[in-house]
Write a protein that holds these residues in place. Structure first.
Motif, PDB file in Angstrom:
ATOM      1  N   MET A   1     -26.895  -2.299  40.948  1.00 45.02           N
ATOM      2  CA  MET A   1     -25.597  -1.629  40.933  1.00 45.02           C
ATOM      3  C   MET A   1     -25.541  -0.559  39.846  1.00 45.02           C
ATOM      4  O   MET A   1     -25.079   0.563  40.056  1.00 45.02           O
ATOM      5  CB  MET A   1     -24.506  -2.671  40.697  1.00 45.02           C
ATOM      6  N   LEU A   2     -26.037  -0.929  38.671  1.00 44.13           N
ATOM      7  CA  LEU A   2     -25.953  -0.007  37.533  1.00 44.13           C
ATOM      8  C   LEU A   2     -27.067   1.033  37.558  1.00 44.13           C
ATOM      9  O   LEU A   2     -27.003   2.033  36.849  1.00 44.13           O
ATOM     10  CB  LEU A   2     -26.021  -0.778  36.216  1.00 44.13           C
ATOM     11  N   GLY A   3     -28.122   0.774  38.360  1.00 44.07           N
ATOM     12  CA  GLY A   3     -29.226   1.713  38.378  1.00 44.07           C
ATOM     13  C   GLY A   3     -29.982   1.722  37.065  1.00 44.07           C
ATOM     14  O   GLY A   3     -30.295   2.772  36.527  1.00 44.07           O
ATOM     15  N   ALA A   4     -30.288   0.549  36.532  1.00 43.87           N
ATOM     16  CA  ALA A   4     -30.933   0.467  35.225  1.00 43.87           C
ATOM     17  C   ALA A   4     -32.399   0.867  35.303  1.00 43.87           C
ATOM     18  O   ALA A   4     -32.885   1.317  36.341  1.00 43.87           O
ATOM     19  CB  ALA A   4     -30.796  -0.937  34.656  1.00 43.87           C
ATOM     20  N   GLY A   5     -33.085   0.660  34.216  1.00 42.60           N
ATOM     21  CA  GLY A   5     -34.427   1.222  34.060  1.00 42.60           C
ATOM     22  C   GLY A   5     -34.258   2.546  33.361  1.00 42.60           C
ATOM     23  O   GLY A   5     -33.139   3.050  33.218  1.00 42.60           O
ATOM     24  N   PRO A   6     -35.367   3.152  32.911  1.00 45.98           N
ATOM     25  CA  PRO A   6     -35.224   4.423  32.202  1.00 45.98           C
ATOM     26  C   PRO A   6     -34.508   5.420  33.114  1.00 45.98           C
ATOM     27  O   PRO A   6     -34.960   5.687  34.228  1.00 45.98           O
ATOM     28  CB  PRO A   6     -36.653   4.843  31.915  1.00 45.98           C
ATOM     29  N   LEU A   7     -33.408   5.938  32.657  1.00 44.56           N
ATOM     30  CA  LEU A   7     -32.595   6.811  33.506  1.00 44.56           C
ATOM     31  C   LEU A   7     -33.060   8.249  33.383  1.00 44.56           C
ATOM     32  O   LEU A   7     -33.379   8.718  32.308  1.00 44.56           O
ATOM     33  CB  LEU A   7     -31.136   6.712  33.087  1.00 44.56           C
ATOM     34  N   ARG A   8     -33.069   8.915  34.516  1.00 43.12           N
ATOM     35  CA  ARG A   8     -33.436  10.327  34.503  1.00 43.12           C
ATOM     36  C   ARG A   8     -32.322  11.144  35.150  1.00 43.12           C
ATOM     37  O   ARG A   8     -32.564  12.096  35.872  1.00 43.12           O
ATOM     38  CB  ARG A   8     -34.748  10.549  35.251  1.00 43.12           C
ATOM     39  N   ALA A   9     -31.094  10.722  34.854  1.00 45.64           N
ATOM     40  CA  ALA A   9     -29.959  11.311  35.549  1.00 45.64           C
ATOM     41  C   ALA A   9     -29.692  12.731  35.074  1.00 45.64           C
ATOM     42  O   ALA A   9     -30.260  13.196  34.093  1.00 45.64           O
ATOM     43  CB  ALA A   9     -28.734  10.444  35.343  1.00 45.64           C
ATOM     44  N   GLY A  10     -28.822  13.390  35.795  1.00 47.94           N
ATOM     45  CA  GLY A  10     -28.515  14.797  35.533  1.00 47.94           C
ATOM     46  C   GLY A  10     -27.654  14.998  34.307  1.00 47.94           C
ATOM     47  O   GLY A  10     -27.558  14.136  33.435  1.00 47.94           O
ATOM     48  N   ARG A  11     -26.997  16.125  34.259  1.00 46.33           N
ATOM     49  CA  ARG A  11     -26.154  16.524  33.150  1.00 46.33           C
ATOM     50  C   ARG A  11     -25.116  15.441  32.827  1.00 46.33           C
ATOM     51  O   ARG A  11     -24.423  14.964  33.686  1.00 46.33           O
ATOM     52  CB  ARG A  11     -25.402  17.814  33.535  1.00 46.33           C
ATOM     53  N   GLY A  12     -25.051  15.063  31.623  1.00 44.80           N
ATOM     54  CA  GLY A  12     -24.001  14.146  31.205  1.00 44.80           C
ATOM     55  C   GLY A  12     -24.390  12.692  31.283  1.00 44.80           C
ATOM     56  O   GLY A  12     -23.740  11.852  30.691  1.00 44.80           O
ATOM     57  N   ALA A  13     -25.451  12.380  32.022  1.00 44.79           N
ATOM     58  CA  ALA A  13     -25.844  10.976  32.093  1.00 44.79           C
ATOM     59  C   ALA A  13     -26.762  10.667  30.932  1.00 44.79           C
ATOM     60  O   ALA A  13     -27.486  11.518  30.434  1.00 44.79           O
ATOM     61  CB  ALA A  13     -26.537  10.675  33.416  1.00 44.79           C
ATOM     62  N   LEU A  14     -26.750   9.451  30.549  1.00 46.66           N
ATOM     63  CA  LEU A  14     -27.414   9.065  29.321  1.00 46.66           C
ATOM     64  C   LEU A  14     -28.862   8.673  29.594  1.00 46.66           C
ATOM     65  O   LEU A  14     -29.151   7.883  30.476  1.00 46.66           O
ATOM     66  CB  LEU A  14     -26.675   7.866  28.744  1.00 46.66           C
ATOM     67  N   ALA A  15     -29.769   9.218  28.817  1.00 43.68           N
ATOM     68  CA  ALA A  15     -31.148   8.738  28.866  1.00 43.68           C
ATOM     69  C   ALA A  15     -31.246   7.530  27.953  1.00 43.68           C
ATOM     70  O   ALA A  15     -31.173   7.663  26.737  1.00 43.68           O
ATOM     71  CB  ALA A  15     -32.110   9.839  28.408  1.00 43.68           C
ATOM     72  N   TYR A  16     -31.379   6.372  28.546  1.00 42.80           N
ATOM     73  CA  TYR A  16     -31.457   5.132  27.752  1.00 42.80           C
ATOM     74  C   TYR A  16     -32.654   5.194  26.828  1.00 42.80           C
ATOM     75  O   TYR A  16     -33.772   5.410  27.242  1.00 42.80           O
ATOM     76  CB  TYR A  16     -31.648   3.922  28.672  1.00 42.80           C
TER      77      TYR A  16
END
Lengths: 265, 265, 265, 265, 265, 265
Positions: free
Chosen positions: E247-262
């Motif tokens: 649901m949260l899409g965990a794992g190292p995040l590679r999201a776009g603008r504004g999303a947090l790189a864990y």
């Protein structure tokens, strides 16, 4: 042997005269003299934030003049305490507001106090004064008789009745144990209001008449050699204040006892 | 013409003598007389909750006796205000505690105040007094010099130095704008402490000496005809209080001016 | 295997007998014993600040005696918590007040609580207790049934009805979500009051019976090995306390488990 | 289709010029225009209670003029919010203070905020503003760089360094999670201060630049059709205010959009 | 030239559709686009603590997705602000709750505000939100119309009447100077409620419609480059959260603008 | 004769096992049994707002299951009290959070308490819990040892030393009189920490071990027949909660003793 004490009252409105100082002196004991001045510019009466704002500059000037003429303490003659904090910056003798002082006196006398103010619009204003003076937890309520300041003398009996009615409600509905007359324009009514409260069964609640109570505290502070903290109210920086320089008498001050010699920051 | 004012001081400890009332009278202006009594049973000094508890019954009795002998106001001579609220129940003239009154005076003089107490263990006790008097937001800190009450006179210079050091810390670290001497046993030190603070660069902070300040407010309330709220402090019910009936002088009271005629609930 | 727990109740009034400890033990589970003592001097009942003041010395003495005789925790059997803080200074086992403990229990059970007290004059007293215990924001109101403590047993049905009426008002007008019986003299009424509340439509509000609730917490603290902070309540200094030395049993103490060996400051 | 929004800035000091409105407009998105006026009489800068008091009347007049000329919202360009409450009484369009608005924005962004003010003497003043706006619990501290307002441009690098140093202390010692630049005279420094904070390891704390943040909220309120409560800030009564009538433009007002038609009480 | 602003609304319930974003955009001025998503799992509506708890995980996921898709700010479309603080941990763009933001807007507009909520059971919930946001002193009351969320559209006229009745009581009995619609499901009713209040004589009290007001503030913060404090809401540690990882899409995040790189702790 | 008491512990993380209930039972006296369950989905440990949010649904489900299986009280085994308020809605037996309960216990034991938490990021979280539980005035500070929950067992000696160091600072710098271990993962360390504090001179400050202290209070409430207020925590409305219906076991419930029979609103 204590020196005689000189108290100065500043009336911060243009719509009323100066006080009958002899009557006020009589309650203060021997060797206390009271003088009084009124602002030259400002509101006819204080019934709004606007009135407080335009009352402040003249009040500050009169506090400074009072101190320069030798007063040992200065009292601002209005529950709204217009200009109180700024006035403390410009003199070294104690400056007392009738509002702040009455609220502390009330807090010393009982559990919670209510203020009986003139206009409904001042309920919010007085409610915000209590936390400002650190007394939020002691304020039971603010109630109004809905009479403009300059109409306070129109029907004295009705005013006394209204004050007693609202006082009764403050006691029975809001839990007030002490009452404060909410306008120094009610000076002289305390006895009649107390009687009217007693007639309504309220005999166990002190009624604080703000101006006399504040004068007593002012005399006491002056005798004790106490004044407001210069750390809280340091002298203002020397600077231009166009439009107010003449009123305030700025420039290096050479005023008498109690007036502040500006030395900048 | 105001009547002369009679103030009565109750010393709530058995380890010290009564006050030099002439010196205190001198600061109060003409037509104020001061008398003083000391409790017969109770602690040598007040430095714990236990001390406050066993100081209270005797203090209440002496407040009542003081009022019965004609005092216009009674002052309890201890920052801890032992028995204050109960004493208010048994008389109708104003009863003032040196602690409550000094804290309100300090709150009127500036932004936040600190109390300089005797023992570290009293820090908590004084911290809890501030919210009780509705002044939690005005208390910057309580600091102690860690000297027992009965040793306050052992080394006066060191005591003055310690008070100035803690006062300096209260100002520079805790944000105090007003200081209160935390024990009426420090009476007479205010001038020396102020000088020692000035020597440390603190010249802009008023120093409240509790007993003299409280006497001034007591005289003012008496002159203004104000006393504590009987709604907050109603007369206690008539009942047996074995072990205390003699001390308190219970039974239907026929005491003089200011003493309460018990009428039960 | 846990050791058995001994709880001691101190009745801080002279007008009532000691508790039926067997009934109280029954609710505490196995291996908990309850003893009870009553003060020798002090008020017949506690209904004023004066009563609290003269109840305190005897209560402190009985708490100390209770601890000296081996109690693992001591409970003061009055909502007013007379002598609580001083009593904590003189023993090391936990001392619980029925007032403080009930208010914390009530605060854990719901949003805001109201106290149903005996006399109107105690409303202020109880209102000032809540901030003292840090719970000002959780107190919805204090309401009274206007019955003296020693008359609580005169008309039990009427008392139950009055408690339910005031409880209903506390819930519907003041926003109470939890109710606290305001006097330990109401012990045994909780069931009837809950039924009377239910008959008035209030079924969703817990009713805290102070003494049983406080005994449960006392047993829990004792089992957990927790007691009050000696930093908040350090042992009082050794000194003379004329009039109270015999009562308190001062001098170097050699009391049993839980009693404090005085070592001065 | 939303109408274009006109914002008006009132500079409440006489010692600085009007704002470069084009730069401010650029951050507000399309269809927002910004105008600016400066008071005619009042202090060169605001650094004391006296300065706030003599800034207020002129500010109120300029707010009224701004509204009369068609502004949809008016912003007072000073952290001290001089005249804010009175100004709200004389117009119906929203009036925002840079101080009140910035504190609410800061409170929305994180746990506690600190204000970085100019002079040490303003620490008390700002500390008293937080409870006045209902935000006492969100203020971590007020710290000062001890630079007079009119010297803010003397050594920009040193100022940025001082702000970063005090900001670092606010974060590490006072627990600040958000920082507010404490003077609108610091406009334009936020980027440099953020960089200097980052160089000191503080990268996780937002920095609120008061004037731009307040303009954004003002535009939002105007677009949402929200203004201050007329119940909190009702129109002032019609009366004489000698010395201020001309400045305020009193008499029955016939001002344009957003200006208040006085109808007395 | 400012960049266009993209706002994203998360609907935290499964029982309603997404918003008509065009209508909302119209009030936000040019160059603001609004998108909207709804949670996939969670309560049909939010009317209990249970509903808030099961709304949170899905809301956090949708906030993250909204930021990842390029939103400049995200708004949670419910007065209860489900998941607000956790959502702030997982993205760097500002996340605003309709409850927190509306309360701050209300506090800026007047003395005290009341919230008009749906069900009586939410009164406690909303009362506890005010101190959580640091605004306890500004909340006059919470009142309810006792209508379930999903029935809000059943009888619109009756709902408007109930809201006006409760609003009138909030003003006249509780001292409210500002009113807040207590559910974003009341979107679109503000005009009718204001008219109904005016018909009852209440014309001087602003009415805050939470979602539009929050969108305005969100646009302003985004334009000002302000976001919540990462010191208050740091990125959560990388760890297993079985049942929620997908649901949260965990794992190292590679999201776009504004999303947090864990990056872990 | 009291009935035996069954307590149920819910472990709200997936990264630890269930508790050794025998050891916990031993401290609770005879006739108390303890059972324990762990959530099936949720975070490995609770160290962020995100973790609390995703721990809540599973915790609520396990609380409900625990009550359904006959528990007399349920305890959530985490200082963060995830899901506490929602869990109270779904069962009628008392649900206690280790955080709320420990803070009230600490407040009963002394003047102010400090919490020793695991990670610095939880300082804000715990600081916000105190006002939520009505205990803002009793919290001296929150300090952290900066160790992740799942590393608490890596170096026990170092952890004990860190806790003692931070505890010492809490006492000497922040004025703490009581300490609370800030994570139930520190279970079993209290004795060693107390010894390490004593080695640093801190012998007068109680140390609250949250889980055992909470179990004692839970047993006491269960014996006293007290549970949380259904007025504060009424049963949630019957509705669809897709994604959680299976976990929560919704639909008309037929659970055993203590479980709530849903009857809708």
């Amino acid at each position: 042997m204590t020196a005689a004490i000189r108290l100065h009252i500043v009336v911060p409105v243009t719509g009323m005269g100066v006080r009958d100082t002899a009557a006020l002196e009589a309650a203060l004991g021997p060797q206390v003299t009271v003088t009084c001045s009124r602002i030259d510019s400002g509101p006819a009466s204080i019934e709004s934030e606007l009135d407080e704002a335009v009352a402040a500059p003249g009040t500050i000037a009169k506090v400074r003049a009072g101190a320069a003429s030798g007063a040992d303490a200065v009292v601002i003659d209005c529950l709204g305490d217009p200009g109180l904090e700024a006035a403390r910056e410009v003199v070294t003798v104690p400056v007392l507001g009738s509002g702040q002082t009455s609220m502390h006196v009330a807090a010393m006398l009982g559990h919670r106090f209510s203020i009986l103010t003139v206009l409904r619009r001042l309920i919010r204003v007085d409610e915000e004064k209590a936390p400002r003076y650190g007394l939020a937890g002691r304020l039971a309520s603010v109630r109004s008789v809905d009479v403009p300041v300059l109409d306070l003398n129109h029907d004295r009996d009705q005013l006394v009745g209204s004050l007693a009615e609202e006082g009764l409600r403050a006691v029975s509905e809001d839990g007030a144990h002490v009452l404060v007359l909410g306008c120094t324009g009610m000076l002289g009514l305390a006895g009649a209001v107390a009687a009217a409260l007693a007639a309504r069964g309220v005999r166990d609640v002190p009624l604080v008449d703000p101006l006399p109570a504040t004068l007593q505290v002012a005399a006491g502070l002056a005798r004790a050699g106490l004044s407001h903290s210069r750390r809280s109210y340091p002298a203002p920086p020397v600077k231009d204040r166009p439009g107010y320089d003449t009123m305030l008498g700025a420039g290096p001050l050479r005023a008498g006892r109690g007036a502040l010699a500006y030395r900048g920051r």
